[in-house]
Design a protein around this motif. Structure first.
Motif, PDB file in Angstrom:
ATOM      1  N   GLU A  10      -3.370  12.635  -7.568  1.00 44.60           N
ATOM      2  CA  GLU A  10      -2.091  11.932  -7.696  1.00 44.60           C
ATOM      3  C   GLU A  10      -1.819  11.567  -9.154  1.00 44.60           C
ATOM      4  O   GLU A  10      -0.679  11.629  -9.620  1.00 44.60           O
ATOM      5  CB  GLU A  10      -2.082  10.675  -6.828  1.00 44.60           C
ATOM      6  N   GLN A  31       2.802   4.896  -7.111  1.00 45.80           N
ATOM      7  CA  GLN A  31       2.960   3.918  -6.019  1.00 45.80           C
ATOM      8  C   GLN A  31       2.309   4.431  -4.728  1.00 45.80           C
ATOM      9  O   GLN A  31       1.688   3.675  -3.978  1.00 45.80           O
ATOM     10  CB  GLN A  31       4.451   3.636  -5.779  1.00 45.80           C
ATOM     11  N   ARG A  32       2.450   5.711  -4.485  1.00 44.93           N
ATOM     12  CA  ARG A  32       1.837   6.291  -3.285  1.00 44.93           C
ATOM     13  C   ARG A  32       0.310   6.163  -3.358  1.00 44.93           C
ATOM     14  O   ARG A  32      -0.334   5.835  -2.374  1.00 44.93           O
ATOM     15  CB  ARG A  32       2.265   7.754  -3.159  1.00 44.93           C
ATOM     16  N   ASN A  35      -0.550   2.553  -2.665  1.00 49.47           N
ATOM     17  CA  ASN A  35      -0.398   2.271  -1.224  1.00 49.47           C
ATOM     18  C   ASN A  35      -1.609   2.811  -0.440  1.00 49.47           C
ATOM     19  O   ASN A  35      -2.121   2.156   0.469  1.00 49.47           O
ATOM     20  CB  ASN A  35       0.895   2.871  -0.678  1.00 49.47           C
ATOM     21  N   GLN A  36      -2.030   4.029  -0.804  1.00 45.82           N
ATOM     22  CA  GLN A  36      -3.191   4.611  -0.132  1.00 45.82           C
ATOM     23  C   GLN A  36      -4.441   3.772  -0.396  1.00 45.82           C
ATOM     24  O   GLN A  36      -5.254   3.557   0.505  1.00 45.82           O
ATOM     25  CB  GLN A  36      -3.400   6.053  -0.599  1.00 45.82           C
TER      26      GLN A  36
END
Length: 172
Positions: A10, A31-32, A35-36
């Motif tokens: 990422e 952000q992903r 979040n993960q």
């Protein structure tokens, strides 16, 4: 799952997007990833809570077994107390003490009544009995006389003849 979250994939994508001038999409990739990571942390917390609950449950089962054993032991003691009162135990202890005292007094009287001469007579009697027992155990010896066997007479002539021939008997 943790490998995917912790992977730098990422971050690489976000850097490429920044280099391409797509800052908004790079921000979304970061952000992903965050979040993960948060989801992973929550999942690990839930797993830890579940493991703690399992451990608590197992310990509670052990406590329940210990409690049941204690309860059974207490009930067994109560049953024994019903069969045996404190007065009964005291009576038995008193009876035992009286029997021991009687035995001690008899032993004392018997040992005090004997003189050194009595001790030697008792010792002689015991020795006599032991000797009689030993004699009774020994086999009986027959009283008839055994027949006497005579040695066969060897004629001197045979030995003389052998000497003449040059042959002499030799013991091996």
């Amino acid at each position: 799952y943790q490998r995917r979250v912790h992977g730098d994939k990422e971050m690489e994508v976000a850097r490429k997007l920044i280099n391409e001038g797509k800052k908004d999409r790079a921000k979304l990739a970061i952000q992903r990833k965050k979040n993960q990571e948060n989801l992973l942390k929550k999942a690990n917390d839930v797993l830890s809570n579940i493991q703690e609950m399992i451990d608590t449950l197992e310990f509670s089962e052990i406590e329940l077994k210990v409690f049941s054993s204690l309860k059974e032991g207490a009930n067994a003691l109560k049953e024994l107390q019903k069969e045996m009162s404190l007065e009964d135990v005291e009576k038995i202890m008193d009876d035992s003490a009286e029997a021991i005292a009687w035995h001690d007094s008899v032993s004392q009287q018997l040992s005090a009544a004997l003189t050194p001469q009595d001790d030697s007579e008792i010792e002689e009697q015991l020795n006599k009995w032991e000797e009689e027992d030993l004699k009774a155990k020994l086999p009986k010896i027959p009283k008839t006389e055994l027949p006497v066997h005579q040695k066969p007479i060897v004629e001197e002539n045979e030995d003389e003849e052998k000497e003449k021939e040059g042959r002499v008997p030799v013991l091996a």
